[in-house]
Design an enzyme around this catalytic site. Sequence first.
Site, PDB file in Angstrom:
ATOM      1  N   HIS A  62      41.050  50.598  45.115  1.00  0.00           N
ATOM      2  CA  HIS A  62      41.595  51.957  45.048  1.00  0.00           C
ATOM      3  C   HIS A  62      42.006  52.282  43.697  1.00  0.00           C
ATOM      4  CE1 HIS A  62      42.474  50.229  49.033  1.00  0.00           C
ATOM      5  NE2 HIS A  62      42.802  51.538  49.381  1.00  0.00           N
ATOM      6  N   ASP A 103      38.971  53.990  46.667  1.00  0.00           N
ATOM      7  CA  ASP A 103      39.501  55.040  47.819  1.00  0.00           C
ATOM      8  C   ASP A 103      40.898  55.541  47.054  1.00  0.00           C
ATOM      9  OD1 ASP A 103      37.486  54.108  49.382  1.00  0.00           O
ATOM     10  OD2 ASP A 103      39.232  53.381  51.235  1.00  0.00           O
TER      11      ASP A 103
END
Length: 257
Positions: free
Chosen positions: A217, A64
């Site tokens: 992430h 992400d």
Amino acid sequence: MTLGALLAGLVGATSLEAAECPRKDALGTARVLAVDAKTTPRVGLKSFPQTLPLADREVVLTFDDGPNPPTTSKVLAALAQECVRATFFLVGQSASRHPDMVKRIAREGHTIGHHTFSHPYMARIPFEKAKSDIERGIAADEKALNGVSTTTPSTPFFRFPYFESTPAQLDLLQDRGIVVFGADLWANDWEGITPEQELKLVTERLAASGKGIILFHDAQARTAAMLPAFLRYLKQNGYRVVHVVPGGATHKSADAH
């Protein structure tokens, strides 16, 4: 190799240029799984009752908050070194700033999903504002990827920032045929931990769950530093990577679900 050795190997780790299958003993991508909003509109046990139909020791790698060139490039290099394909949920603002990185993610065979335009707390803003941020994010990602601004995503995958949503927002996405991805486990890489601590945490959680959609992430330097060791851990412990694509996409090894 033990987890301790993997942890030790993180010190002074360097990124490699992305290459196509540089090693015969690479982890690889075991299979492709087509995901259709009609049959699986929402997945991820941290948020929803159901998840993807994964066998034991199968994992889906998701990232992400990118693209962030300094760290995303290292993540891409680690994935390429092991011939692994993942899914990247992009923030529209970042995609607008770094279209070349968006194109690189796609060119290297990864799936591009959407993660709003400005990464707000979606359940804390009015519905129309949330809808606008979703659509603006999709349009920005599509513009960066294909040069055309459209709110119809070429890959209908979406993840809510902070996994925060409302029933109306979920219904909106389901009505539009967009799969909402949660996760089954994560590495807490948004916290102030070291790459070594992140590796220990995520491997312990994966050992406990045995399979699942994993959240990372790519905008986090600790994850970029940790990823090569994590991929080695997967290989050495018999895990298999599953690459998710939209239902209806044509892939030779795609499973019909």
